[in-house]
Motif scaffolding. Sequence first.
Motif, PDB file in Angstrom:
ATOM      1  N   ASN A  92     -36.233  30.856  22.504  1.00  0.00           N
ATOM      2  CA  ASN A  92     -36.356  30.575  23.946  1.00  0.00           C
ATOM      3  C   ASN A  92     -37.677  29.872  24.269  1.00  0.00           C
ATOM      4  N   SER A  93     -38.705  30.143  23.435  1.00  0.00           N
ATOM      5  CA  SER A  93     -39.997  29.489  23.674  1.00  0.00           C
ATOM      6  C   SER A  93     -39.952  27.999  23.404  1.00  0.00           C
ATOM      7  N   LEU A  94     -38.949  27.572  22.662  1.00  0.00           N
ATOM      8  CA  LEU A  94     -38.811  26.142  22.372  1.00  0.00           C
ATOM      9  C   LEU A  94     -38.192  25.375  23.527  1.00  0.00           C
ATOM     10  N   LYS A  95     -37.703  26.096  24.533  1.00  0.00           N
ATOM     11  CA  LYS A  95     -37.058  25.440  25.663  1.00  0.00           C
ATOM     12  C   LYS A  95     -38.062  25.269  26.805  1.00  0.00           C
ATOM     13  N   THR A 134     -45.215  19.326  25.146  1.00  0.00           N
ATOM     14  CA  THR A 134     -46.610  18.903  25.221  1.00  0.00           C
ATOM     15  C   THR A 134     -47.455  19.653  24.205  1.00  0.00           C
ATOM     16  N   GLU A 135     -48.703  19.255  24.127  1.00  0.00           N
ATOM     17  CA  GLU A 135     -49.626  19.923  23.205  1.00  0.00           C
ATOM     18  C   GLU A 135     -49.861  21.368  23.620  1.00  0.00           C
ATOM     19  N   ASP A 136     -49.891  21.653  24.913  1.00  0.00           N
ATOM     20  CA  ASP A 136     -50.041  23.037  25.369  1.00  0.00           C
ATOM     21  C   ASP A 136     -48.844  23.883  24.938  1.00  0.00           C
ATOM     22  N   ASP A 137     -47.655  23.300  25.016  1.00  0.00           N
ATOM     23  CA  ASP A 137     -46.459  24.013  24.556  1.00  0.00           C
ATOM     24  C   ASP A 137     -46.561  24.308  23.061  1.00  0.00           C
ATOM     25  N   GLU A 138     -47.082  23.326  22.327  1.00  0.00           N
ATOM     26  CA  GLU A 138     -47.214  23.515  20.878  1.00  0.00           C
ATOM     27  C   GLU A 138     -48.189  24.635  20.562  1.00  0.00           C
ATOM     28  N   GLN A 139     -49.334  24.661  21.228  1.00  0.00           N
ATOM     29  CA  GLN A 139     -50.313  25.724  20.990  1.00  0.00           C
ATOM     30  C   GLN A 139     -49.744  27.090  21.357  1.00  0.00           C
ATOM     31  N   ARG A 140     -49.026  27.150  22.472  1.00  0.00           N
ATOM     32  CA  ARG A 140     -48.419  28.418  22.875  1.00  0.00           C
ATOM     33  C   ARG A 140     -47.419  28.898  21.837  1.00  0.00           C
ATOM     34  N   PHE A 141     -46.575  27.995  21.349  1.00  0.00           N
ATOM     35  CA  PHE A 141     -45.557  28.379  20.368  1.00  0.00           C
ATOM     36  C   PHE A 141     -46.203  28.810  19.054  1.00  0.00           C
ATOM     37  N   VAL A 142     -47.225  28.062  18.615  1.00  0.00           N
ATOM     38  CA  VAL A 142     -47.896  28.409  17.358  1.00  0.00           C
ATOM     39  C   VAL A 142     -48.563  29.773  17.463  1.00  0.00           C
ATOM     40  N   THR A 143     -49.148  30.082  18.618  1.00  0.00           N
ATOM     41  CA  THR A 143     -49.756  31.398  18.809  1.00  0.00           C
ATOM     42  C   THR A 143     -48.715  32.505  18.714  1.00  0.00           C
ATOM     43  N   GLU A 144     -47.565  32.311  19.339  1.00  0.00           N
ATOM     44  CA  GLU A 144     -46.497  33.303  19.252  1.00  0.00           C
ATOM     45  C   GLU A 144     -46.001  33.441  17.813  1.00  0.00           C
ATOM     46  N   LEU A 145     -45.874  32.305  17.133  1.00  0.00           N
ATOM     47  CA  LEU A 145     -45.394  32.322  15.747  1.00  0.00           C
ATOM     48  C   LEU A 145     -46.392  33.041  14.841  1.00  0.00           C
ATOM     49  N   GLU A 146     -47.690  32.806  15.058  1.00  0.00           N
ATOM     50  CA  GLU A 146     -48.712  33.496  14.279  1.00  0.00           C
ATOM     51  C   GLU A 146     -48.640  35.009  14.517  1.00  0.00           C
ATOM     52  N   HIS A 200     -37.707  24.111  15.426  1.00  0.00           N
ATOM     53  CA  HIS A 200     -38.847  23.544  16.169  1.00  0.00           C
ATOM     54  C   HIS A 200     -39.004  22.060  15.878  1.00  0.00           C
ATOM     55  N   ASP A 201     -39.007  21.701  14.592  1.00  0.00           N
ATOM     56  CA  ASP A 201     -39.197  20.295  14.230  1.00  0.00           C
ATOM     57  C   ASP A 201     -38.070  19.406  14.756  1.00  0.00           C
ATOM     58  N   LYS A 202     -36.863  19.973  14.813  1.00  0.00           N
ATOM     59  CA  LYS A 202     -35.721  19.186  15.280  1.00  0.00           C
ATOM     60  C   LYS A 202     -35.740  19.015  16.790  1.00  0.00           C
ATOM     61  N   MET A 203     -36.105  20.076  17.527  1.00  0.00           N
ATOM     62  CA  MET A 203     -36.027  20.031  18.990  1.00  0.00           C
ATOM     63  C   MET A 203     -37.222  19.337  19.623  1.00  0.00           C
ATOM     64  N   THR A 204     -38.404  19.452  19.000  1.00  0.00           N
ATOM     65  CA  THR A 204     -39.610  18.935  19.636  1.00  0.00           C
ATOM     66  C   THR A 204     -40.109  17.634  19.032  1.00  0.00           C
ATOM     67  N   SER A 205     -39.634  17.309  17.816  1.00  0.00           N
ATOM     68  CA  SER A 205     -40.106  16.128  17.077  1.00  0.00           C
ATOM     69  C   SER A 205     -41.572  16.265  16.658  1.00  0.00           C
ATOM     70  N   TRP A 206     -42.138  17.472  16.789  1.00  0.00           N
ATOM     71  CA  TRP A 206     -43.456  17.771  16.239  1.00  0.00           C
ATOM     72  C   TRP A 206     -43.240  18.441  14.888  1.00  0.00           C
ATOM     73  N   HIS A 207     -43.942  17.980  13.869  1.00  0.00           N
ATOM     74  CA  HIS A 207     -43.712  18.464  12.514  1.00  0.00           C
ATOM     75  C   HIS A 207     -44.666  19.621  12.205  1.00  0.00           C
ATOM     76  N   LEU A 208     -44.109  20.819  12.261  1.00  0.00           N
ATOM     77  CA  LEU A 208     -44.900  22.029  12.021  1.00  0.00           C
ATOM     78  C   LEU A 208     -44.703  22.580  10.615  1.00  0.00           C
TER      79      LEU A 208
END
Length: 793
Positions: free
Chosen positions: A27-30, A50-62, A152-160
Amino acid sequence: MKFGQQLRTSLIRDYYYYYISYDDLKNSLKTPYVTEPTPSDPHPQRRAWTEDDEQRFVTELEGELDKVFTFQRVKSGEIVRRIKSSEKEVNEVLARQQRIIEGGARDGEEAPSEEDFMLLEEDLSDVIADVHDLAKFTQLNYTGFQKIIKKHDKMTSWHLKPVFAARLKAKPFFKDNYDAFVVKLSKLYDLVRTRGNPIRGDSAAGGGQQNFVRQTTKYWVHQDNITELKLIILKHLPVLVFNPSKEFDVKDSAISSIYYDNTDTWELYTGRLKKTEGAEAIRLRWYGGMDSETIFVERKTHREDWTGEKSVKARFALKEKNVNAFLAGKMTVESVFEKMRKDGKKSEKEIADLEQLAREIQYRVITRKLKPVTRSFYNRTAFQLPGDARVRISLDTELTMVREDNLDGRQRAGKNWRRMDIGIDYPFPQLPPEDVERFPYAVLEVKLQTQAGQEPPEWVRELTSSHLVEAVPKFSKFIHGTAICQPNRINLLPFWMPQMDVDIRKPVSHRFGISRPVNSAGYSTGDEQLDDDSDDDSVRGEGEENGDVDSEDARRLREYRQGRDPYEYRNGGVNALDVEERIAAQPLNSEDYPLYDSDEEDEEDALLAAKKAGGPKYWILLSKQKLERAGDLGLKLLSKIAPLPKPTPIPSNGATVGGLVAGNEVQAKRFKAPPGKRIHVPVRVEPKVYFAAERTFLSWLQFAIILGSIAATLLNFGDTVSLASAWGFTVIAAIALLYSAGLYLWRVDKIRKRRATGSYHDKYGPTALCVGLFAAVAVSFGLRIREDGWFER
């Protein structure tokens, strides 16, 4: 099944709060919608990532990674402490038993009772269940992280994925090896099960066993089921430890083999694949790391059942430093066994047999120009009672096949008997992709030595028919590795190749697997105490029955797991069929439906080759193919138009899953080999098969001779009617003779080539013969009646 659903159906109650929060991360990816949803546009466009979304998701993932890693560390440490505690208790009970036996008991000390051993067995069973649950927990969470990163990589096009791989390595909760747990628990459980009197015997893997014959069946095991399978087996058979005085080391289970073949003819590969009489496989095997000094030179010989002999594996030991000289013929066979003869540990007859074996292998390697082609590596866990070979089960994990040849302009092994740039460092990251094949499954081998008419143990039958294994008869590491690693040179593929594209996982079998003792507090989702398919109150969790505080957790867990597969526990929990079994259980549209299109592949390959070459041959083959297809189409149309009774279609009961049902039709997958290759379907050929084909031909020949005799007799009458009848019977006799001769030659050719061509029975010949014979007799009678004027009377 989607992973979110799989996660819900596989949760372990006691670990409920420590799993990856997969749904929350998804749900965080939406991101929020740009505009509010409306009835006309219920799914409007979402805001860009956005970059803020990426930081938020990475924090949750960590945070999720830290939660899983911490729990796995704590639980693993707890299991280690429980194993040590159980070991201490077992040793104390056995020491007390030994003092009673030796007469050195202390004052008031009593011998251990049956109840004491039962309690120890329950404790160990509970620890075994903990190891099983932790392994499932680890595997499921690791899959969850992989899935969410991919999403994540498929939905956001950011390669994590590459970045998070480093973070996973920093907290490698998934890299724990449970083999040490398995070995320790196996030893303790065997001591308790045998009440302190374990079976003793020779556990040697090599020295004492030179020639041995076993009935072997092979199975594939999915990575998700490996630890569970080991824990189930150790409750019946102990882990076979070759050196009990040595502490367990992972490299002790490593086995490497180098297979030899002629790189021009691939005769050993072809012989082993086709299972021709006397087909051989020659390999060099060692146990442990590359520093092992003892190399076993082995020869496996296939024998057909009709010969009265059994396939056998024979081997002898050779020092590593002497292997090159021996294979090149520079070292004599007598010098290999010179030390063995001086030691006097083996009889002269045994040494003579080994010398004969070594002489035959050396001759075969030199004359057939055999070179190293494929290496197989795996870690083996063997289960067997020491000194008792009636039941031996081995599980090979991390199976890898590596090229050893010097083809394609690369010197892999050079002039050495094996390449030296790799050892046992799985997964061999230094190798290029074209040189290595990492097999996706573990291989289970069940080896039985039972007397005639004796059934294998019940638990073995349950294991081999469970959801944990997938039967793959006659699977060969040498054949598979060579076929995969030599795609440009091997055109005949083993029959299990199409099976590699099928998911071998199956729904959980009813009441089979690791279970906890009745009084144990914890349980997994597979236990009967928590059956989420029941809606009434008669089936409750253990905490609910006792009315304690765990009832709320059980209720929430049941509510969370409402998305389970409706086919998973169909029919009261009976194990559903896998893909091949479901196809086999359903009637197919054609009685001659081929599972493997080997013959069609040959025709298409010939057509492609002719098309590349050009010329009239291509047009002849193309015209032949078009005419055959037009004829088949015409026969189908005639069969539909013909006023014959048609079978009534049976409505589907919904028992078939996996997209195999479309309306009332069973959609069966036809396995097709790549262009230029052919799937080899194993065909068992015995001498009686040739005799049967010959007897059939002689029966036709006898019938043709009888018809010819009738024709010759009719000629003696001399009148017109007799002459016409004789001609009719003669033509039918000649057609039957030519047809039977052609059919016999076709059958013999296919049998000799071991081709499974769908059907060897004759569908049209007998019918055509009967119709022709009836017509000839009817015409003869008609002419005779007409000539005598019977119709005029």
